[in-house]
Write an enzyme that holds these catalytic residues in place. Structure first.
Site, PDB file in Angstrom:
ATOM      1  N   LYS A   9       0.823  -1.216   0.000  1.00  0.00           N
ATOM      2  CA  LYS A   9       0.000   0.000   0.000  1.00  0.00           C
ATOM      3  C   LYS A   9       0.861   1.272   0.000  1.00  0.00           C
ATOM      4  O   LYS A   9       2.069   1.225   0.280  1.00  0.00           O
ATOM      5  CB  LYS A   9      -0.933  -0.024   1.214  1.00  0.00           C
ATOM      6  CG  LYS A   9      -1.994  -1.130   1.142  1.00  0.00           C
ATOM      7  CD  LYS A   9      -2.977  -1.023   2.314  1.00  0.00           C
ATOM      8  CE  LYS A   9      -4.056  -2.084   2.233  1.00  0.00           C
ATOM      9  NZ  LYS A   9      -5.046  -1.944   3.341  1.00  0.00           N
ATOM     10  N   TYR A  49     -12.497  -1.607  -3.907  1.00  0.00           N
ATOM     11  CA  TYR A  49     -13.023  -1.780  -2.542  1.00  0.00           C
ATOM     12  C   TYR A  49     -14.548  -1.670  -2.476  1.00  0.00           C
ATOM     13  O   TYR A  49     -15.087  -1.380  -1.407  1.00  0.00           O
ATOM     14  CB  TYR A  49     -12.411  -0.717  -1.623  1.00  0.00           C
ATOM     15  CG  TYR A  49     -11.036  -1.082  -1.076  1.00  0.00           C
ATOM     16  CD1 TYR A  49     -10.844  -2.229  -0.303  1.00  0.00           C
ATOM     17  CD2 TYR A  49      -9.935  -0.264  -1.294  1.00  0.00           C
ATOM     18  CE1 TYR A  49      -9.601  -2.549   0.217  1.00  0.00           C
ATOM     19  CE2 TYR A  49      -8.679  -0.584  -0.774  1.00  0.00           C
ATOM     20  CZ  TYR A  49      -8.524  -1.730  -0.013  1.00  0.00           C
ATOM     21  OH  TYR A  49      -7.296  -2.057   0.510  1.00  0.00           O
ATOM     22  N   ASN A 112      -2.069   0.338   6.706  1.00  0.00           N
ATOM     23  CA  ASN A 112      -1.547  -0.912   7.265  1.00  0.00           C
ATOM     24  C   ASN A 112      -0.678  -1.703   6.280  1.00  0.00           C
ATOM     25  O   ASN A 112      -0.567  -2.923   6.365  1.00  0.00           O
ATOM     26  CB  ASN A 112      -2.682  -1.750   7.863  1.00  0.00           C
ATOM     27  CG  ASN A 112      -3.742  -2.104   6.839  1.00  0.00           C
ATOM     28  OD1 ASN A 112      -3.609  -1.771   5.667  1.00  0.00           O
ATOM     29  ND2 ASN A 112      -4.784  -2.779   7.282  1.00  0.00           N
ATOM     30  N   HIS A 115      -2.277  -5.392   1.530  1.00  0.00           N
ATOM     31  CA  HIS A 115      -3.618  -5.957   1.325  1.00  0.00           C
ATOM     32  C   HIS A 115      -3.469  -7.417   0.956  1.00  0.00           C
ATOM     33  O   HIS A 115      -2.498  -7.801   0.302  1.00  0.00           O
ATOM     34  CB  HIS A 115      -4.328  -5.231   0.171  1.00  0.00           C
ATOM     35  CG  HIS A 115      -5.544  -5.970  -0.322  1.00  0.00           C
ATOM     36  ND1 HIS A 115      -6.774  -5.842   0.277  1.00  0.00           N
ATOM     37  CD2 HIS A 115      -5.689  -6.901  -1.310  1.00  0.00           C
ATOM     38  CE1 HIS A 115      -7.638  -6.647  -0.345  1.00  0.00           C
ATOM     39  NE2 HIS A 115      -7.008  -7.293  -1.302  1.00  0.00           N
ATOM     40  N   GLU A 126     -10.021  -9.930  -7.641  1.00  0.00           N
ATOM     41  CA  GLU A 126      -8.950  -8.941  -7.457  1.00  0.00           C
ATOM     42  C   GLU A 126      -7.793  -9.159  -8.442  1.00  0.00           C
ATOM     43  O   GLU A 126      -7.235  -8.189  -8.957  1.00  0.00           O
ATOM     44  CB  GLU A 126      -8.466  -8.984  -6.002  1.00  0.00           C
ATOM     45  CG  GLU A 126      -9.541  -8.473  -5.041  1.00  0.00           C
ATOM     46  CD  GLU A 126      -9.182  -8.617  -3.569  1.00  0.00           C
ATOM     47  OE1 GLU A 126      -9.974  -8.143  -2.736  1.00  0.00           O
ATOM     48  OE2 GLU A 126      -8.119  -9.180  -3.246  1.00  0.00           O
TER      49      GLU A 126
HETATM   50  P1  GDP Z   1      -8.216  -6.525   5.726  1.00  0.00           P
HETATM   51  O1  GDP Z   1      -8.876  -7.681   5.011  1.00  0.00           O
HETATM   52  O2  GDP Z   1      -7.381  -6.957   6.907  1.00  0.00           O
HETATM   53  O3  GDP Z   1      -7.436  -5.627   4.784  1.00  0.00           O
HETATM   54  O4  GDP Z   1      -9.369  -5.628   6.382  1.00  0.00           O
HETATM   55  P2  GDP Z   1     -10.821  -5.159   5.854  1.00  0.00           P
HETATM   56  O5  GDP Z   1     -11.202  -5.911   4.603  1.00  0.00           O
HETATM   57  O6  GDP Z   1     -11.750  -5.207   7.012  1.00  0.00           O
HETATM   58  O7  GDP Z   1     -10.608  -3.613   5.490  1.00  0.00           O
HETATM   59  C1  GDP Z   1     -10.002  -3.206   4.293  1.00  0.00           C
HETATM   60  C2  GDP Z   1      -9.037  -2.083   4.587  1.00  0.00           C
HETATM   61  O8  GDP Z   1      -9.776  -0.961   5.078  1.00  0.00           O
HETATM   62  C3  GDP Z   1      -8.025  -2.363   5.701  1.00  0.00           C
HETATM   63  O9  GDP Z   1      -6.909  -3.094   5.259  1.00  0.00           O
HETATM   64  C4  GDP Z   1      -7.652  -0.975   6.150  1.00  0.00           C
HETATM   65  O10 GDP Z   1      -6.742  -0.338   5.225  1.00  0.00           O
HETATM   66  C5  GDP Z   1      -9.006  -0.263   6.066  1.00  0.00           C
HETATM   67  N1  GDP Z   1      -9.752  -0.314   7.353  1.00  0.00           N
HETATM   68  C6  GDP Z   1     -10.304  -1.395   7.944  1.00  0.00           C
HETATM   69  N2  GDP Z   1     -10.929  -1.075   9.086  1.00  0.00           N
HETATM   70  C7  GDP Z   1     -10.777   0.279   9.210  1.00  0.00           C
HETATM   71  C8  GDP Z   1     -11.204   1.220  10.191  1.00  0.00           C
HETATM   72  O11 GDP Z   1     -11.879   0.878  11.182  1.00  0.00           O
HETATM   73  N3  GDP Z   1     -10.851   2.529   9.978  1.00  0.00           N
HETATM   74  C9  GDP Z   1     -10.132   2.924   8.884  1.00  0.00           C
HETATM   75  N4  GDP Z   1      -9.824   4.225   8.750  1.00  0.00           N
HETATM   76  N5  GDP Z   1      -9.710   2.064   7.942  1.00  0.00           N
HETATM   77  C10 GDP Z   1     -10.017   0.756   8.112  1.00  0.00           C
END
Ligand code: GDP
Length: 137
Positions: A9, A49, A112, A115, A126
């Protein structure tokens, strides 16, 4: 053999950590079968997304993902989807296990560093979103 889709990222590319993350990927036994550096538009990030479009952080997430280049990857290994998610660690680096990429590199829950696809159907969507069959070698 299974394939998964990964992104290094913007936060990690900006801080010049891509090489270290690629090293971790190869050391864990993944084969990189596709790789390109691209700069997403906001619309391209929103399309990627789309499953999160009702989440409160959707707009911020798409702004983050399109603010500077990313490195997109297709990774191959046995059980690649689960193995890559394990190597990445929990979404929130505060909860990520020692030794995981997010524990070591991530800034916060949004920025973070990496992905990873969460299921075979998402991996297929994807991979096809970013790569043609001819680009996977
Ligand atoms: P992943 O599968 O671990 O990447 O997590 P998710 O699919 O739940 O979320 C997708 C991406 O959205 C995450 O990797 C983070 O970059 C972002 N994200 C997830 N939860 C949060 C949150 O509570 N706040 C914010 N600002 N970003 C989030």
């Amino acid at each position: 053999m299974e394939r998964t889709f990964a992104i290094i990222k913007p936060d990690a590319v900006e801080r010049k950590m891509a090489g270290k993350i690629l090293d971790r990927i190869e050391a864990a036994g993944f084969t990189i079968v596709g790789m390109k550096k691209i700069k997403l538009s906001t619309a391209q990030a929103e399309g990627f997304y789309y499953v999160h479009n009702q989440r409160p952080f959707f707009k911020d997430l798409c702004a983050f993902m399109s603010r500077s280049p990313v490195i997109t990857l297709v990774l191959e290994k046995e059980n690649a989807i689960a193995a890559w998610r394990e190597l990445m660690g929990a979404t929130n680096p505060a909860n990520a296990a020692e030794g995981t990429i997010r524990k070591e590199f991530a800034v916060n829950i949004e920025e973070n560093s990496t992905h990873g696809s969460d299921a075979p159907e998402t991996a297929a969507f994807e991979i096809a979103y970013f790569f043609s069959q001819l680009e996977l070698v």
